[in-house]
Write a protein that holds these residues in place. Structure first.
Motif, PDB file in Angstrom:
ATOM      1  N   ARG A  69     -46.306 -17.922  -3.055  1.00  0.00           N
ATOM      2  CA  ARG A  69     -46.230 -18.782  -1.873  1.00  0.00           C
ATOM      3  C   ARG A  69     -46.374 -20.252  -2.269  1.00  0.00           C
ATOM      4  O   ARG A  69     -45.613 -21.111  -1.823  1.00  0.00           O
ATOM      5  N   GLU A  70     -47.348 -20.558  -3.117  1.00  0.00           N
ATOM      6  CA  GLU A  70     -47.569 -21.947  -3.507  1.00  0.00           C
ATOM      7  C   GLU A  70     -46.454 -22.478  -4.398  1.00  0.00           C
ATOM      8  O   GLU A  70     -46.080 -23.644  -4.306  1.00  0.00           O
ATOM      9  N   ARG A  71     -45.909 -21.626  -5.271  1.00  0.00           N
ATOM     10  CA  ARG A  71     -44.769 -22.059  -6.082  1.00  0.00           C
ATOM     11  C   ARG A  71     -43.584 -22.408  -5.199  1.00  0.00           C
ATOM     12  O   ARG A  71     -42.907 -23.403  -5.401  1.00  0.00           O
ATOM     13  N   ARG A  72     -43.331 -21.566  -4.202  1.00  0.00           N
ATOM     14  CA  ARG A  72     -42.219 -21.799  -3.279  1.00  0.00           C
ATOM     15  C   ARG A  72     -42.448 -23.087  -2.483  1.00  0.00           C
ATOM     16  O   ARG A  72     -41.545 -23.906  -2.331  1.00  0.00           O
ATOM     17  N   ARG A  73     -43.673 -23.289  -2.001  1.00  0.00           N
ATOM     18  CA  ARG A  73     -43.997 -24.496  -1.243  1.00  0.00           C
ATOM     19  C   ARG A  73     -43.777 -25.748  -2.091  1.00  0.00           C
ATOM     20  O   ARG A  73     -43.180 -26.725  -1.654  1.00  0.00           O
ATOM     21  N   ALA A  74     -44.237 -25.709  -3.336  1.00  0.00           N
ATOM     22  CA  ALA A  74     -44.090 -26.867  -4.220  1.00  0.00           C
ATOM     23  C   ALA A  74     -42.616 -27.136  -4.518  1.00  0.00           C
ATOM     24  O   ALA A  74     -42.181 -28.292  -4.526  1.00  0.00           O
ATOM     25  N   GLN A  75     -41.867 -26.072  -4.759  1.00  0.00           N
ATOM     26  CA  GLN A  75     -40.450 -26.243  -5.059  1.00  0.00           C
ATOM     27  C   GLN A  75     -39.706 -26.844  -3.866  1.00  0.00           C
ATOM     28  O   GLN A  75     -38.905 -27.764  -4.024  1.00  0.00           O
ATOM     29  N   GLU A  76     -39.991 -26.356  -2.672  1.00  0.00           N
ATOM     30  CA  GLU A  76     -39.313 -26.857  -1.476  1.00  0.00           C
ATOM     31  C   GLU A  76     -39.664 -28.303  -1.171  1.00  0.00           C
ATOM     32  O   GLU A  76     -38.846 -29.062  -0.680  1.00  0.00           O
ATOM     33  N   SER A  77     -40.898 -28.696  -1.471  1.00  0.00           N
ATOM     34  CA  SER A  77     -41.320 -30.059  -1.173  1.00  0.00           C
ATOM     35  C   SER A  77     -41.114 -31.008  -2.344  1.00  0.00           C
ATOM     36  O   SER A  77     -41.328 -32.211  -2.219  1.00  0.00           O
ATOM     37  N   GLY A  78     -40.726 -30.464  -3.507  1.00  0.00           N
ATOM     38  CA  GLY A  78     -40.523 -31.304  -4.680  1.00  0.00           C
ATOM     39  C   GLY A  78     -41.821 -31.760  -5.323  1.00  0.00           C
ATOM     40  O   GLY A  78     -41.814 -32.675  -6.138  1.00  0.00           O
ATOM     41  N   GLU A  79     -42.923 -31.113  -4.968  1.00  0.00           N
ATOM     42  CA  GLU A  79     -44.232 -31.478  -5.525  1.00  0.00           C
ATOM     43  C   GLU A  79     -44.564 -30.614  -6.723  1.00  0.00           C
ATOM     44  O   GLU A  79     -43.991 -29.550  -6.921  1.00  0.00           O
ATOM     45  N   LYS A  80     -45.533 -31.084  -7.495  1.00  0.00           N
ATOM     46  CA  LYS A  80     -46.048 -30.310  -8.619  1.00  0.00           C
ATOM     47  C   LYS A  80     -47.128 -29.362  -8.098  1.00  0.00           C
ATOM     48  O   LYS A  80     -47.881 -29.695  -7.190  1.00  0.00           O
ATOM     49  N   LEU A  81     -47.195 -28.167  -8.682  1.00  0.00           N
ATOM     50  CA  LEU A  81     -48.254 -27.226  -8.310  1.00  0.00           C
ATOM     51  C   LEU A  81     -49.617 -27.812  -8.643  1.00  0.00           C
ATOM     52  O   LEU A  81     -49.817 -28.364  -9.706  1.00  0.00           O
ATOM     53  N   ASP A  82     -50.533 -27.696  -7.739  1.00  0.00           N
ATOM     54  CA  ASP A  82     -51.896 -28.195  -7.941  1.00  0.00           C
ATOM     55  C   ASP A  82     -52.852 -27.010  -7.834  1.00  0.00           C
ATOM     56  O   ASP A  82     -52.954 -26.393  -6.779  1.00  0.00           O
ATOM     57  N   PRO A  83     -53.575 -26.673  -8.926  1.00  0.00           N
ATOM     58  CA  PRO A  83     -54.494 -25.540  -8.878  1.00  0.00           C
ATOM     59  C   PRO A  83     -55.528 -25.628  -7.760  1.00  0.00           C
ATOM     60  O   PRO A  83     -56.043 -24.617  -7.314  1.00  0.00           O
ATOM     61  N   SER A  84     -55.837 -26.805  -7.269  1.00  0.00           N
ATOM     62  CA  SER A  84     -56.828 -26.923  -6.194  1.00  0.00           C
ATOM     63  C   SER A  84     -56.292 -26.387  -4.866  1.00  0.00           C
ATOM     64  O   SER A  84     -57.043 -26.217  -3.914  1.00  0.00           O
ATOM     65  N   ASP A  85     -54.985 -26.116  -4.794  1.00  0.00           N
ATOM     66  CA  ASP A  85     -54.400 -25.561  -3.574  1.00  0.00           C
ATOM     67  C   ASP A  85     -54.642 -24.062  -3.431  1.00  0.00           C
ATOM     68  O   ASP A  85     -54.331 -23.486  -2.408  1.00  0.00           O
ATOM     69  N   TYR A  86     -55.168 -23.441  -4.458  1.00  0.00           N
ATOM     70  CA  TYR A  86     -55.330 -21.998  -4.451  1.00  0.00           C
ATOM     71  C   TYR A  86     -56.744 -21.595  -4.087  1.00  0.00           C
ATOM     72  O   TYR A  86     -57.705 -22.228  -4.494  1.00  0.00           O
ATOM     73  N   ALA A  87     -56.832 -20.501  -3.366  1.00  0.00           N
ATOM     74  CA  ALA A  87     -58.129 -19.856  -3.154  1.00  0.00           C
ATOM     75  C   ALA A  87     -58.293 -18.816  -4.249  1.00  0.00           C
ATOM     76  O   ALA A  87     -57.340 -18.125  -4.602  1.00  0.00           O
ATOM     77  N   TYR A  88     -59.467 -18.720  -4.803  1.00  0.00           N
ATOM     78  CA  TYR A  88     -59.725 -17.706  -5.807  1.00  0.00           C
ATOM     79  C   TYR A  88     -59.547 -16.334  -5.173  1.00  0.00           C
ATOM     80  O   TYR A  88     -59.822 -16.150  -3.988  1.00  0.00           O
ATOM     81  N   ARG A  89     -59.123 -15.371  -5.963  1.00  0.00           N
ATOM     82  CA  ARG A  89     -59.046 -13.991  -5.468  1.00  0.00           C
ATOM     83  C   ARG A  89     -60.476 -13.494  -5.317  1.00  0.00           C
ATOM     84  O   ARG A  89     -61.216 -13.365  -6.289  1.00  0.00           O
TER      85      ARG A  89
END
Length: 123
Positions: A69-89
């Motif tokens: 989900r986050e990879r897709r969001r970053a790709q669509e918005s042209g942003e770089k993935l940011d690990p702080s956007d993730y919740a730990y499992r």
């Protein structure tokens, strides 16, 4: 979703984490909430962190769904993935904790028993 816990260098699925462990990384099991007995299991909150002792690099384990989900969001918005956007499992039971470690190839599983306690599991 921002996690209030320290931000990691990397985000990892269980498959990615398994590869890191094969490369000599350690698995740190962190207890985030005191475990309490609940019928035939123990409930609490744990999360998994892969750590490379030589370099200090580390990454949190997230769900496959979150990563895609986050990879897709970053790709669509042209942003770089940011690990702080993730919740730990978050793992909520000792059974889930055992299963996750077993899936990673850990044969001597660990289960920290108090909030803030970290235990290291190795292949």
């Amino acid at each position: 979703m921002t996690n209030q816990v320290q931000v990691s260098n990397e985000v990892l699925t269980l498959d990615m984490c398994r590869e890191k462990l094969r490369d000599g990384w350690e698995l740190h099991v962190v207890c985030a909430e005191d475990p309490v007995p609940a019928q035939n299991t123990v409930r609490g909150s744990w999360y998994l962190v892969a750590y490379e002792p030589d370099s200090g690099r580390w990454g949190v384990v997230v769900t496959q769904r979150d990563l895609y989900r986050e990879r897709r969001r970053a790709q669509e918005s042209g942003e770089k993935l940011d690990p702080s956007d993730y919740a730990y499992r978050e793992i909520k039971t000792t059974t889930g904790l055992f299963n996750a470690q077993t899936e990673l190839g850990i044969t001597a599983t660990v289960s920290p028993g108090a909030k803030g306690v970290v235990m290291v599991a190795r292949l």
